[in-house]
Design an enzyme around this catalytic site. Structure first.
Site, PDB file in Angstrom:
ATOM      1  N   TYR A 114       0.836  -1.203   0.000  1.00 23.13           N
ATOM      2  CA  TYR A 114       0.000   0.000   0.000  1.00 23.13           C
ATOM      3  C   TYR A 114       0.873   1.255   0.000  1.00 23.13           C
ATOM      4  O   TYR A 114       0.543   2.255  -0.638  1.00 23.13           O
ATOM      5  CB  TYR A 114      -0.899  -0.019   1.229  1.00 23.13           C
ATOM      6  CG  TYR A 114      -2.028   0.997   1.219  1.00 23.13           C
ATOM      7  CD1 TYR A 114      -3.337   0.598   0.948  1.00 23.13           C
ATOM      8  CD2 TYR A 114      -1.800   2.338   1.494  1.00 23.13           C
ATOM      9  CE1 TYR A 114      -4.381   1.514   0.958  1.00 23.13           C
ATOM     10  CE2 TYR A 114      -2.833   3.257   1.501  1.00 23.13           C
ATOM     11  CZ  TYR A 114      -4.120   2.846   1.234  1.00 23.13           C
ATOM     12  OH  TYR A 114      -5.154   3.758   1.236  1.00 23.13           O
ATOM     13  N   ASP A 249       6.037 -12.622  -5.460  1.00 26.93           N
ATOM     14  CA  ASP A 249       5.105 -11.597  -5.002  1.00 26.93           C
ATOM     15  C   ASP A 249       3.878 -11.577  -5.902  1.00 26.93           C
ATOM     16  O   ASP A 249       3.987 -11.716  -7.124  1.00 26.93           O
ATOM     17  CB  ASP A 249       5.776 -10.225  -5.007  1.00 26.93           C
ATOM     18  CG  ASP A 249       4.838  -9.131  -4.547  1.00 26.93           C
ATOM     19  OD1 ASP A 249       4.158  -9.329  -3.523  1.00 26.93           O
ATOM     20  OD2 ASP A 249       4.758  -8.079  -5.207  1.00 26.93           O
TER      21      ASP A 249
END
Length: 578
Positions: A114, A249
């Site tokens: 984020y 990821d």
């Protein structure tokens, strides 16, 4: 420089009057220093120290480090609505920081996940004093690769994240009962993943995180998602960026897309010419040489702080590096070495087809599924049955964000490869090393008895002793086969061509190892269990579950094949390798 001045809970006014609070770490001297800004929804006092050095370390290197709680989080005022206010709030914070009396008015940003996204959102608005950014582990699109992937809902990532995010909101509202309730869901997360329908979460989640239901209400890539997506705004980015990704990821393909997109479309020449990509073998967090069940060696150790320091020294202090870095620097798994390239995929990466074969049936490792360079002729198809009540579990992979809660990293796939609802296609042992660098794509010819279903593909590295470690994976919801903006029912029994991306990788498969493709119809809880009906993910219940019989073709007319991005010997010689 050893002493650091720390100012806690400094108010930063936003344009609408809301105050966001920040901690400031700065050298204890009379000099002015450039700014490093980390904006986080995860508690400014933590400052993402799971992966980065403490802000005081950066301050000792000659920076004013500002760590700010984003709107509606921890000490900051306002209501938390993910991504909604981050562009303007980031702009206002950057310009506020540039006016502080003890700073050089140059601002760089860092942070992952984020905290990487908020960098991009601020950069798109082009704040005058933002000089460079270093976003880590973040994608290019709010829909594709984050909330959904090819129509499948990113269940484990989003549900675990929402539970975490809701806890702070419960604390701010003084709801100790909800805090305890959320904790119980965390403690029994696997049971929580099985709750249906998804669009009817517990009261605590509904009240504390209403955005979760909105995500489920928009199962196709519509206007709702565009305002949160970077890929439509590459042309507005005017600053250099250091892109950090990880082969395990969940956002790795989006990270690469951001690198390429700004490089091609950036608003300024300096932005287009100074995008740099670094890909480690890591998953979302924590960052280490030890990923899942594998050790990638000392070259994979976490040295991100040194990398970022050199980056910020260059752009904020004018300290040119001893040698210009390559635009793309990536870790090659298998050899466990670093490679450099002028772009991604590296020059010399060529698509090579490995065809699916079987003479009887490819069900499980007990079957006779094969991968080879030989094109198929007359072969019978393979058949398996998928029912969502007995979904194939995800072992490792590219979920996020916490390995204790979600399937992440390389793991031995044998426990699922013994199942008959998993088709297994394995090559002969490699006679020499094989390098892959680029995107892996499955061209699949298949039919289903259902009106909609999922297909899941996984590339696996098979060791000589039989261990089988996942390299990359992909999913495609069949109704999205012609695009993400609409769904189309599947004609039952009709053979259709599907193109299923397993994402990018870079690996040297060793001599004596084999290449394996696992093919099935579920990857739970990484993604939601498909009910095999054309229904919104949020509405499905166990009563909607139906059985799908899947037929996979591999013959002359329907040559299902795995396209691998191989590096040929002449390309290695061009890199100066023997």
């Amino acid at each position: 420089m050893s002493r650091v001045i720390v100012e806690k809970n400094v108010a930063v006014p936003m344009r609408d009057g809301v105050r966001l609070f920040a901690d400031i770490y700065r050298p204890a001297n009379d000099e002015s220093h450039p700014v490093l800004l980390l904006r986080t929804p995860y508690n400014k006092e933590d400052a993402q120290t799971m992966n980065y050095a403490h802000p005081s370390w950066y301050a000792r290197q000659g920076y004013v480090v500002i760590v700010q709680d984003t709107r509606g989080r921890w000490t900051s005022e306002g209501e938390f609505d993910p991504y909604t206010h981050e562009a303007k709030d980031g702009y206002d914070t950057i310009e506020w920081a540039a006016k502080l009396p003890y700073v050089v008015p140059k601002v760089g940003m860092y942070g992952f996940s984020y905290c990487g996204s908020v960098q991009w959102q601020a950069a798109v608005l082009q704040p005058p004093h933002l000089v460079c950014i270093a976003p880590g582990m973040i994608g290019s699109d709010a829909y594709q690769g984050k909330a959904y992937r090819n129509g499948a809902f990113s269940l484990a990532l989003l549900q675990s994240w929402v539970l975490f995010a809701a806890q702070d909101t419960a604390i701010r509202r003084g709801r100790s009962d909800w805090i305890a309730e959320l904790g119980s869901y965390y403690a029994n997360i696997q049971a929580y993943y099985r709750r249906l329908p998804l669009s009817e979460p517990p009261e605590a989640v509904r009240e504390l995180a209403p955005y979760y239901e909105r995500w489920l209400e928009h199962p196709v890539r519509s206007e709702y998602w565009l305002g949160q997506s970077l890929q439509e705004s590459y042309g507005s980015v005017a600053v250099p960026a250091l892109h950090l990704g990880g082969w395990y990821d969940i956002f790795v393909d989006g990270t690469i897309e951001n690198f390429a997109g700004v490089r091609a479309q950036g608003a300024t020449a300096i932005a287009r010419e100074h995008q740099y990509l670094v890909i480690e073998p890591w998953y979302h967090m924590p960052w280490s040489r030890y990923v899942g069940e594998l050790d990638f060696g000392p070259e994979a150790a976490n040295r991100i702080d040194e990398l970022q320091l050199a980056w910020f020294d260059q752009w904020l202090k004018g300290q040119e590096p001893a040698s210009a870095p390559a635009p793309a620097r990536y870790f090659q798994m298998g050899s466990n070495t670093w490679q450099e390239a002028p772009n991604w995929p590296p020059p010399g990466s060529t698509r090579t087809a490995y065809y699916l074969h079987s003479s009887s049936r490819a069900n499980s490792i007990n079957g006779d599924g094969q991968l080879s360079l030989t094109e198929p002729l007359d072969e019978h198809p393979d058949v398996y049955v998928y029912h969502p009540s007995i979904a194939v579990p995800a072992l490792g992979g590219r979920s996020g964000a916490v390995p204790d809660l979600t399937p992440m990293g390389p793991r031995n796939q044998l426990p699922i490869e013994v199942r008959n609802d998993v088709l297994v296609y394995t090559s002969e042992p490699l006679q020499e090393e094989l390098e892959l660098a680029g995107e892996i794509v499955l061209e699949l010819y298949a039919a289903t008895t259902a009106e909609d279903t999922d297909f899941v593909a996984k590339l696996v590295d098979v060791y000589p002793d039989g261990r089988a470690y996942n390299i990359a994976e992909g999913i495609l919801r069949a109704s999205y086969r012609n695009g993400l903006t609409k769904r189309e029912a599947v004609p039952p029994g009709e053979v259709l061509r599907y193109e299923l991306s397993l994402g990018p990788t870079a690996i040297q498969l060793q001599q004596g190892h084999a290449i394996r493709l696992d093919l099935t119809s579920s990857l739970f809880p990484t993604f939601d269990r498909h009910p095999n009906r054309l229904i919104d993910p949020g509405r499905a219940t166990e009563a909607d579950f139906v059985t799908a019989t899947q037929t996979v073709y591999h013959d002359e007319l329907y040559p299902s094949r795995l396209w691998l991005p191989t590096i040929r010997n002449e390309a290695k010689e061009g890199r100066g390798e023997p």
